[in-house]
Design an enzyme around this catalytic site. Structure first.
Site, PDB file in Angstrom:
ATOM      1  N   TRP A 157       0.808  -1.164  -0.040  1.00  0.00           N
ATOM      2  CA  TRP A 157      -0.100  -0.104   0.173  1.00  0.00           C
ATOM      3  C   TRP A 157       0.579   1.330  -0.163  1.00  0.00           C
ATOM      4  CZ3 TRP A 157       1.722   2.431   4.162  1.00  0.00           C
ATOM      5  CH2 TRP A 157       2.100   1.825   5.327  1.00  0.00           C
ATOM      6  N   ASN A 158       2.048   1.149   0.283  1.00  0.00           N
ATOM      7  CA  ASN A 158       2.853   2.464   0.530  1.00  0.00           C
ATOM      8  C   ASN A 158       3.278   3.253  -0.622  1.00  0.00           C
ATOM      9  OD1 ASN A 158       4.574   0.359  -0.029  1.00  0.00           O
ATOM     10  ND2 ASN A 158       6.111   1.191   1.475  1.00  0.00           N
ATOM     11  N   LYS A 192      -2.409  -8.186  -7.461  1.00  0.00           N
ATOM     12  CA  LYS A 192      -3.360  -7.829  -6.369  1.00  0.00           C
ATOM     13  C   LYS A 192      -2.802  -6.905  -5.686  1.00  0.00           C
ATOM     14  CE  LYS A 192      -3.495  -9.582  -2.353  1.00  0.00           C
ATOM     15  NZ  LYS A 192      -3.960  -8.224  -1.741  1.00  0.00           N
ATOM     16  N   ALA A 208      -2.618  -3.898  -2.661  1.00  0.00           N
ATOM     17  CA  ALA A 208      -3.088  -3.929  -1.136  1.00  0.00           C
ATOM     18  C   ALA A 208      -4.611  -3.597  -0.981  1.00  0.00           C
ATOM     19  CB  ALA A 208      -2.118  -3.269  -0.216  1.00  0.00           C
ATOM     20  N   GLU A 223      10.689  -8.670  -2.468  1.00  0.00           N
ATOM     21  CA  GLU A 223      11.362  -7.521  -2.115  1.00  0.00           C
ATOM     22  C   GLU A 223      10.872  -7.336  -0.725  1.00  0.00           C
ATOM     23  OE1 GLU A 223      11.705  -4.060  -0.392  1.00  0.00           O
ATOM     24  OE2 GLU A 223      10.535  -3.269  -1.974  1.00  0.00           O
ATOM     25  N   CYS A 268      10.095   0.845   2.821  1.00  0.00           N
ATOM     26  CA  CYS A 268      11.170  -0.337   3.450  1.00  0.00           C
ATOM     27  C   CYS A 268      12.466   0.293   3.111  1.00  0.00           C
ATOM     28  CB  CYS A 268      10.971  -1.291   2.418  1.00  0.00           C
ATOM     29  SG  CYS A 268      11.117  -0.956   0.705  1.00  0.00           S
ATOM     30  N   SER A 292      16.639   5.117  -4.631  1.00  0.00           N
ATOM     31  CA  SER A 292      15.573   4.378  -5.580  1.00  0.00           C
ATOM     32  C   SER A 292      15.592   4.921  -7.123  1.00  0.00           C
ATOM     33  CB  SER A 292      14.216   4.464  -5.075  1.00  0.00           C
ATOM     34  OG  SER A 292      14.009   3.649  -3.760  1.00  0.00           O
ATOM     35  N   GLU A 330      15.010  -5.586  -8.994  1.00  0.00           N
ATOM     36  CA  GLU A 330      14.032  -5.012  -9.829  1.00  0.00           C
ATOM     37  C   GLU A 330      14.516  -3.685 -10.347  1.00  0.00           C
ATOM     38  OE1 GLU A 330       9.547  -6.258  -8.099  1.00  0.00           O
ATOM     39  OE2 GLU A 330      10.565  -4.801  -7.108  1.00  0.00           O
TER      40      GLU A 330
END
Length: 490
Positions: free
Chosen positions: A161-162, A185, A187, A261, A295, A452, A469
């Site tokens: 969800w984040n 799918k 969250a 991850e 994370c 990132s 990824e």
């Protein structure tokens, strides 16, 4: 808090059904689940709540679409991703608003996520036409080796969800580039953003069934049959380590290619020779991006004694200047946490640290009123045995532990089962390289608080996951290498 006309327009326009075979439909049993605004607790929308039968229908659809997308010329797959990239930018304001409403992050950060998410589409649009193979002469000269890169097959994605858009595009984009159909799918807290993105891909020309979106509250009941069926050949999951371990065990039954991850426990090391002001800037990014709900968020601050007081004071000043509120409001820097469970965990972790002797330089008390808010908090002299140093905080709390040497900081940073990312601030190049080479993590931010990037390989070691990824290796997770031996008579 009053809902604006623009907010109502965006939520009312968002798809709320399951997206299977390129069409929107209800769950077979008619079930729905509510999506709430974490800033107010109010219901934004009700979305379809998939059953196991819906999940298998999505798998049937992906399986039927697999030969279609695999046979598409790479340039056509690339053009679909480019069109989706452009559409994301055209719809950026509405997507950002939708993300803020269901997840809580400030609008400025939501807009930044739309840009970040779109870059995965552009990066893998470029990678789609660069999938390589090879031709080689055998050492004895009597055979020729032909190597072919082929799509791994149907993929199953589970996203958190984040970062409800970027975590999806980071998986979906390389799958499309490689020629893989997929089921995703999202969250249950944040399904609307991914459903809106499915419409973007449909409008960009993705073949029906090449992406199927199922929203479900019974994640295990819906996903386990898909994973154990055997027709899907890859699973990619972003989320907690305990859930990742369960999925990995399920994937082992049919030997699915797995990318995980998982959790993080990032350290943020500041040595005596560091540029403290630069370290503060980096800490604000590494700690406060997404309200600390990442994370990659700096979870443990190890600051050498010579700069510890200065660092703590300046960090408290910067974090104390942040405005807390609903993410759609002007000037807000810190939105709510995702739900009551997330806020309660932060409350418990801070209380544990304070009970063990930590000082409170800023914050430390949850806010009253509607929504799941927690104020920016800085703790000092945090004992190493505090839960804060061993569990992901997922909130705007910076716990500072003073260390006497670089070696002490290094040992403390490695004293965890996680190994996703660590941050290091020092102006000594030899020291920086020594620490970087000895930190047990998949990524390191050296004098930067942001790691990132779609063009870089993202992933961890130890219990932080498997695979990478993004970057040039990101598409490899979606490709199998086939070897053809060719007899050669000369």
């Amino acid at each position: 808090m009053t809902t604006t006309a623009d907010e109502r327009r965006v939520t009312e326009a968002a798809p709320t059904g399951l997206f299977i075979r390129g069409a929107w439909r209800s769950a077979q049993n008619g079930a729905t689940t509510k999506v709430e605004d974490p800033a107010t607790g109010e219901v934004l929308a009700e979305v379809a709540d998939a059953s196991p039968a819906d999940g298998m229908d999505a798998l049937d659809a992906a399986q039927a679409a697999q030969p279609v997308i695999a046979a598409m010329p790479p340039r056509e797959r690339s053009e679909i991703l480019y069109r989706a990239y452009r559409l994301l930018h055209e719809r950026a304001d509405d997507l950002a608003m939708l993300m803020t409403l269901e997840m809580g992050k400030p609008l400025a950060e939501a807009r930044g996520e739309v840009v970040y998410a779109s870059e995965f589409l552009r990066w893998f649009a470029e990678e789609a036409v660069r999938i390589d193979g090879g031709y080689q002469v055998a050492p004895n000269g009597q055979t020729r080796f032909l190597t072919i890169r082929e799509p791994v097959g149907v993929c199953v994605f589970v996203t958190p969800w984040n970062f409800p858009l970027a975590m999806g595009t980071r998986k979906i984009a390389p799958a499309i580039a490689a020629g893989c159909a997929s089921i995703i799918k999202p969250a249950p807290q944040t399904p609307l953003t991914m459903l809106a993105f499915a419409q973007v891909l449909a409008d960009a020309g993705l073949p029906d069934g090449a992406l199927n979106v199922i929203t479900a509250t019974d994640a295990g009941g819906v996903m386990e049959p898909i994973i154990r069926d055997g027709r899907a050949r890859k699973i990619s999951f972003t989320g907690s380590t305990p859930v990742g371990k369960k999925l990995l065990a399920q994937a082992a039954d049919k030997v699915l290619r797995s990318s995980l991850e998982l959790g993080g426990n990032a350290s943020f090391i500041v040595l005596d020779d560091a540029d403290v002001d630069a370290a503060i800037e980096g800490a604000m990014i590494a700690k406060m991006r997404n309200m600390g709900e990442a994370c990659t968020a700096a979870n443990r601050f190890y600051v050498q004694r010579g700069v510890a007081d200065e660092f703590a004071r300046k960090l408290a000043d910067r974090m104390g200047a942040l405005k807390v509120g609903r993410g759609t409001e002007e000037g807000v820097n810190v939105g709510p946490l995702i739900d009551a469970k997330g806020r309660d965990k932060v409350v418990d972790l801070v209380a544990d640290a304070v009970a063990n002797g930590a000082g409170v330089a800023l914050g430390g008390e949850p806010q009253d009123g509607p929504g799941y808010f927690y104020p920016p908090t800085v703790l000092t002299d945090v004992p190493e045995n505090s839960r804060l140093n061993h569990e992901e905080i997922f909130g705007p709390v910076a716990p500072i532990t003073v260390v006497d040497s670089a070696d002490q900081a290094l040992a403390a940073a490695n004293a965890t089962e996680f190994g996703l990312v660590n941050y290091v601030y020092t102006r000594d190049l030899n020291q920086a390289l020594r620490i970087a080479e000895n930190l047990q993590s998949g990524m390191i931010g050296l004098n930067t608080g942001l790691v990132s990037n779609p063009a870089a390989p993202f992933g961890g070691v130890k219990e932080s996951g498997l695979g990478r990824e993004g970057g040039m290796v990101g598409i490899d997770e979606f490709l199998e290498t086939k070897y053809v031996a060719i007899g050669f008579s000369g």
